[in-house]
Design a protein around this motif. Structure first.
Motif, PDB file in Angstrom:
ATOM      1  N   UNK A   1      -7.411  -8.615  91.365  1.00 58.70           N
ATOM      2  CA  UNK A   1      -6.207  -8.804  90.562  1.00 58.70           C
ATOM      3  C   UNK A   1      -5.888  -7.599  89.664  1.00 58.70           C
ATOM      4  N   UNK A   2      -5.779  -6.402  90.249  1.00 59.62           N
ATOM      5  CA  UNK A   2      -5.449  -5.227  89.431  1.00 59.62           C
ATOM      6  C   UNK A   2      -4.070  -5.312  88.798  1.00 59.62           C
ATOM      7  N   UNK A   3      -3.167  -6.146  89.361  1.00 54.81           N
ATOM      8  CA  UNK A   3      -1.840  -6.261  88.770  1.00 54.81           C
ATOM      9  C   UNK A   3      -1.887  -6.942  87.410  1.00 54.81           C
ATOM     10  N   UNK A   4      -3.031  -7.541  87.030  1.00 55.64           N
ATOM     11  CA  UNK A   4      -3.168  -8.145  85.701  1.00 55.64           C
ATOM     12  C   UNK A   4      -3.776  -7.166  84.689  1.00 55.64           C
ATOM     13  N   UNK A   5      -4.003  -5.921  85.112  1.00 54.06           N
ATOM     14  CA  UNK A   5      -4.601  -4.918  84.233  1.00 54.06           C
ATOM     15  C   UNK A   5      -3.526  -4.180  83.436  1.00 54.06           C
ATOM     16  N   UNK A   6      -3.895  -3.636  82.260  1.00 56.02           N
ATOM     17  CA  UNK A   6      -2.941  -2.775  81.549  1.00 56.02           C
ATOM     18  C   UNK A   6      -2.742  -1.482  82.327  1.00 56.02           C
ATOM     19  N   UNK A   7      -1.516  -0.992  82.338  1.00 56.88           N
ATOM     20  CA  UNK A   7      -1.208   0.250  83.041  1.00 56.88           C
ATOM     21  C   UNK A   7      -0.087   0.964  82.299  1.00 56.88           C
ATOM     22  N   UNK A   8       0.125   2.200  82.672  1.00 54.20           N
ATOM     23  CA  UNK A   8       1.136   3.011  82.000  1.00 54.20           C
ATOM     24  C   UNK A   8       2.124   3.554  83.014  1.00 54.20           C
ATOM     25  N   UNK A   9       3.308   3.905  82.532  1.00 57.26           N
ATOM     26  CA  UNK A   9       4.367   4.436  83.382  1.00 57.26           C
ATOM     27  C   UNK A   9       4.875   5.744  82.788  1.00 57.26           C
TER      28      UNK A   9
END
Length: 629
Positions: free
Chosen positions: A196-204
């Motif tokens: 479930x990497x889509x539930x991780x914080x990420x940056x754009x």
């Protein structure tokens, strides 16, 4: 239209385990889907064959069907084992297999219905027609579809039932076409172990280095809720309404199933051309409310064709429902202003709040009017802070009670006295009938016939501990025999036993009939010309998810122009890791079609220090997360 001719509609609920499966049945599900010991798309929700057999016995009493999930892609060494498991699930009593890997179709499968997993990305009419021609009886449509797209499939594909998710968690990536988890952690979504990497914080950021977002949950979608659109979906062709949640707990399954049961029943009461596919009536001691079970906020996604930010950028967790605003502090207590006039908070409720963009939470120890005593009051709860309740302790208490949802079959009884004793005939909802006989060696008439009649009637009505609810009791006291209570109870119990036997015989007979039909269709299909793959599937490459030789053979046999190993086997360079309907260009006001902008500046997603280029297919309104290698 006569009820006999009515088309059946199915409420399909998830089961993490046997307890969740029973909760789904009790709460009104028409079918339950559950994973076996292995090869399910939720590896953490596997179950023993013994538990599945027990669930089948429990469910079949109400005509509830069990769909067994066997929907991962398989290696060559696993394929034969999966084939054996399919037969074991059949012997356990399962009614259908949900599969993804076409290599299974090359095996000798048991005479069970085959359901095409949503992992196959079933979104086009030509794909669903192909599945129908292969022998699939039901297809789980892609979550991303609009009503118009669903209707197009339904109109073009008679002869196959359409299933659609109506509630629960959403994946950012299109199912079966997402490789981000495999790329980042070596855990494949197609193998049932998505991290479930889509539930991780990420940056754009832009290609020129401008940060548009830092450490936000850009791909963590809200939960799906189509409660307001069930009749539209029915009219569009959906016949199986599916609740997501094979990792959810018993309370979630009970609450959400009961909620949709009521909504669907309300439609069926008005629409005589449809009928539910199982039998029985559920009685509840709670008021179902999906907002009180785990959710990340709700969206109807793309059903009505509306583009939106479908994610909750602030948190991937269940934030809860806004209930109060903090007006001050008093020692270890908070003073609040309820946001709703009739709001009631309870001791033990859990609340969340945001402080500097971070989600925090606490448990309420004691409620005193507008004062909340907190055992450990976290920092950051200032005046003006909005509190969100994500656990209603009183609701959970009632929901978890034994018997909070009970399911019954209506029973009609007819008691008749005979010259040598009595007979008790019964007819249950669903059609099973039986008759139990009581013989008296030396019949004696009752001294007080009126009292004896009342005594007999009272004891025949006692159906506690059974699945029956007495709808009608007919009596004929022609002799006024004295019959001991123990004999009356034995007579009633004998009838119930016979009814259970008759019900089982009817199920076995129907199962045999369906099995013969399935065998016949498969034999006819095997002797005919293999159906051709739809044009969109001829050159899928690694996205065909071919992990075994039988799957490759399948694609070649049905006209594939080229085949490639699955991503999990040989990751290609510059691969498309995720195909999304969630569009970050749109979310940040940069959509050239909707925001009138002309910029096409390149964007990249940063996850765990790695950068992944984004590619936008504006014609199809899709975003692609690309590999950087």
């Amino acid at each position: 239209m006569s009820p006999i001719m009515a088309e059946t509609v199915e409420l399909l609920s998830p089961a993490r385990d046997l307890a969740c499966g029973r909760a789904a049945v009790d709460s009104g599900a028409d079918a339950v889907y559950i994973g076996g010991p292995s090869f399910g798309a939720r590896s953490a929700a596997g179950n023993s064959l013994a538990d599945i057999e027990e669930l089948c016995r429990y469910a079949h009493r109400f005509g509830v069907r069990i769909h067994a999930a066997l929907n991962t892609i398989l290696t060559d060494s696993e394929l034969e084992e999966a084939g054996k498991l399919a037969w074991q699930l059949y012997e356990a009593g399962a009614d259908a297999l949900i599969i993804q890997d076409p290599g299974l179709l090359q095996l000798d499968l048991p005479p069970l219905e085959l359901h095409a997993s949503t992992q196959q990305d079933n979104s086009l009419p030509e794909k669903v027609r192909f599945l129908r021609d292969l022998g699939f009886s039901q297809a789980v449509l892609a979550r991303e579809m609009t009503l118009e797209e669903i209707r197009s499939v339904s109109d073009s594909c008679p002869g196959i039932r359409l299933e659609f998710f109506v509630h629960g968690a959403l994946c950012a990536g299109i199912s079966g076409r997402c490789y981000l988890s495999q790329r980042l952690s070596g855990r494949s979504a197609n193998r049932g172990v998505c991290s479930q990497p889509c539930r991780l914080p990420m940056s754009l950021r832009t290609a020129s280095g401008q940060w548009l977002a830092r450490d936000r949950y850009l791909l963590s979608l809200k939960d799906l809720c189509h409660a307001a659109s069930l009749e539209e979906l029915l009219d569009a062709g959906i016949r199986s309404f599916k609740i997501e949640g094979r990792l959810k707990d018993e309370g979630y399954v009970r609450n959400v199933t009961a909620f949709y049961r009521r909504r669907i029943d309300g439609i069926l009461e008005r629409r005589e051309e449809y009928a539910r596919s199982s039998r029985g009536t559920t009685e509840l001691i709670f008021e179902p409310d999906p907002a009180k079970s785990f959710n990340r906020g709700f969206t109807d996604y793309l059903l009505h064709g509306k583009k939106d930010n479908f994610a909750c950028f602030d948190s991937p967790k269940a934030v809860g429902t806004p209930v109060a605003e903090v007006t001050g502090r008093k020692g270890s207590s908070l003073l609040i202003r309820p946001l709703e006039k009739d709001l009631v908070l309870h001791n033990g409720d859990k609340c969340n709040f945001f402080s500097r963009g971070e989600l925090g939470g606490f448990r309420i120890s004691v409620v005193r009017g507008r004062e909340l005593e907190i055992f450990r009051l976290p920092e950051g709860v200032a005046k003006g802070t909005v509190l969100y309740r994500n656990k209603d302790a009183e609701f959970e208490r009632v929901l978890s009670q034994d018997g909070s949802a009970r399911r019954y079959l209506d029973l009609v009884l007819e008691y008749r006295e005979t010259p040598g004793g009595a007979e008790l005939a019964g007819r249950e909802e669903g059609g099973a009938e039986a008759c139990a006989v009581l013989s008296l060696e030396e019949p004696q008439r009752a001294r007080d016939p009126g009292a004896q009649e009342r005594n007999i009637t009272e004891h025949l009505r006692r159906l506690g501990g059974t699945i029956y609810r007495l709808r009608e009791l007919k009596t004929c006291f022609s002799e006024h025999w004295f019959i001991p209570v123990s004999r009356l109870n034995a007579l009633r119990n004998d009838l119930i036993r016979q009814l259970e036997e008759q019900r089982e015989l009817k199920w076995q007979s129907e199962r045999q009939r369906r099995g013969e039909e399935i065998r016949g269709r498969r034999a006819a299909s095997a002797s005919g010309i293999p159906p051709e793959l739809p044009p969109s599937e001829l050159r899928l490459g690694y996205r065909a998810n071919i992990l075994n030789a039988r799957a490759e053979e399948f694609y070649r046999r049905h006209g594939a122009a080229e085949t490639s190993p699955a991503y999990e086997s040989e990751p290609p360079r510059r691969a498309e890791l995720m195909l999304c309907r969630q569009c970050l260009r749109f979310c940040f006001g940069m959509c050239t079609r909707r925001h009138g902008g002309s910029t096409r500046e390149k964007l990249e997603l940063v996850i765990g220090g790695e950068s992944f280029p984004l590619v936008f297919d504006c014609r199809k309104c899709l975003m692609k997360v690309m590999d950087n290698r």
